[in-house]
Design a protein around this motif. Structure first.
Motif, mmCIF file in Angstrom:
data_model
loop_
_atom_site.group_PDB
_atom_site.id
_atom_site.type_symbol
_atom_site.label_atom_id
_atom_site.label_comp_id
_atom_site.label_asym_id
_atom_site.label_seq_id
_atom_site.Cartn_x
_atom_site.Cartn_y
_atom_site.Cartn_z
ATOM 1 N N ARG A 31 -3.128 1.721 -9.115
ATOM 2 C CA ARG A 31 -3.325 0.804 -10.228
ATOM 3 C C ARG A 31 -2.513 -0.468 -10.002
ATOM 4 O O ARG A 31 -1.471 -0.447 -9.368
ATOM 5 N N VAL A 32 -3.003 -1.582 -10.542
ATOM 6 C CA VAL A 32 -2.264 -2.837 -10.538
ATOM 7 C C VAL A 32 -1.861 -3.082 -11.994
ATOM 8 O O VAL A 32 -2.724 -3.207 -12.864
ATOM 9 N N VAL A 33 -0.544 -3.082 -12.243
ATOM 10 C CA VAL A 33 -0.039 -3.190 -13.615
ATOM 11 C C VAL A 33 0.762 -4.478 -13.775
ATOM 12 O O VAL A 33 1.262 -5.047 -12.804
ATOM 13 N N VAL B 84 0.837 -1.199 0.000
ATOM 14 C CA VAL B 84 0.000 0.000 0.000
ATOM 15 C C VAL B 84 0.877 1.256 0.000
ATOM 16 O O VAL B 84 0.625 2.198 -0.751
ATOM 17 N N ARG B 85 1.913 1.271 0.819
ATOM 18 C CA ARG B 85 2.800 2.444 0.853
ATOM 19 C C ARG B 85 3.475 2.664 -0.500
ATOM 20 O O ARG B 85 3.559 3.790 -0.989
ATOM 21 N N TRP B 86 3.974 1.583 -1.110
ATOM 22 C CA TRP B 86 4.586 1.715 -2.434
ATOM 23 C C TRP B 86 3.567 2.264 -3.426
ATOM 24 O O TRP B 86 3.868 3.140 -4.211
ATOM 25 N N GLY B 87 2.382 1.693 -3.397
ATOM 26 C CA GLY B 87 1.343 2.128 -4.323
ATOM 27 C C GLY B 87 0.975 3.583 -4.132
ATOM 28 O O GLY B 87 0.734 4.307 -5.101
ATOM 29 N N TYR C 286 0.993 3.019 -8.395
ATOM 30 C CA TYR C 286 0.750 1.678 -8.926
ATOM 31 C C TYR C 286 1.553 0.651 -8.134
ATOM 32 O O TYR C 286 2.504 0.984 -7.427
ATOM 33 N N VAL C 287 1.145 -0.603 -8.255
ATOM 34 C CA VAL C 287 1.933 -1.747 -7.821
ATOM 35 C C VAL C 287 1.900 -2.737 -8.980
ATOM 36 O O VAL C 287 0.988 -2.705 -9.808
ATOM 37 N N THR C 288 2.889 -3.593 -9.038
ATOM 38 C CA THR C 288 2.887 -4.592 -10.104
ATOM 39 C C THR C 288 2.168 -5.842 -9.633
ATOM 40 O O THR C 288 2.068 -6.107 -8.430
ATOM 41 N N ARG C 289 1.675 -6.581 -10.583
ATOM 42 C CA ARG C 289 1.006 -7.858 -10.255
ATOM 43 C C ARG C 289 1.998 -8.788 -9.547
ATOM 44 O O ARG C 289 1.634 -9.480 -8.614
ATOM 45 N N ALA C 290 3.254 -8.765 -9.978
ATOM 46 C CA ALA C 290 4.280 -9.606 -9.343
ATOM 47 C C ALA C 290 4.457 -9.216 -7.873
ATOM 48 O O ALA C 290 4.590 -10.089 -7.010
ATOM 49 N N GLU C 291 4.463 -7.917 -7.576
ATOM 50 C CA GLU C 291 4.576 -7.463 -6.181
ATOM 51 C C GLU C 291 3.369 -7.913 -5.371
ATOM 52 O O GLU C 291 3.509 -8.334 -4.225
#
Length: 129
Positions: free
Chosen positions: A125-127, A84-87, A92-97
């Motif tokens: 966003r989830v990318v 959440v903090r990264w996002g 965004y966050v990656t699907r891998a994360e």
């Protein structure tokens, strides 16, 4: 000086309200970040907290934030909190994360999908990739 001096605050408070409506809570740290300026009065902070309460948005301590608490074991809660903090920082966050934070063998698909919806509701966003 051109432009609206309140522009950054309006945008930050708008984002805070959207985030709070999406998940039902904001942290006091997020409130402080939205009002980041050296001359913010205690009265302004109090007014914002009252407005959030009027919108049924809970004010949570960072260590007790509901989505971070959730029904997850401590390790998963920490991973989701970091995600959440990264996002929030990147947008965004990656699907891998997301998969690393919520391994499919430890998290039910419905909970995974709820988390994705919560992130999207927070403007994260989830990318792919």
């Amino acid at each position: 000086m051109g432009g609206n001096a309140f522009g950054p605050w309006v945008a930050a408070i708008g984002a805070l309200v959207r985030q709070g409506r999406a998940r039902g809570w904001v942290t006091i740290d997020e409130v402080n970040a939205a009002l980041a300026a050296p001359d913010v009065s205690a009265e302004l902070i109090e007014d914002l907290l009252e407005a959030l309460a009027d919108l049924n948005i809970e004010i949570a301590d960072e260590s007790e934030a509901p989505v971070l608490r959730g029904p997850f074991p401590d390790r998963l809660a920490r991973e989701i909190g970091r995600l959440v903090r990264w996002g929030q920082e990147r947008g965004y966050v990656t699907r891998a994360e997301l998969l690393a934070a919520m391994p499919p063998d430890q998290v039910e698909e419905a909970r995974f999908n709820e988390t994705v919806a919560t992130l999207l509701g927070m403007g994260i966003r989830v990318v792919e990739g």
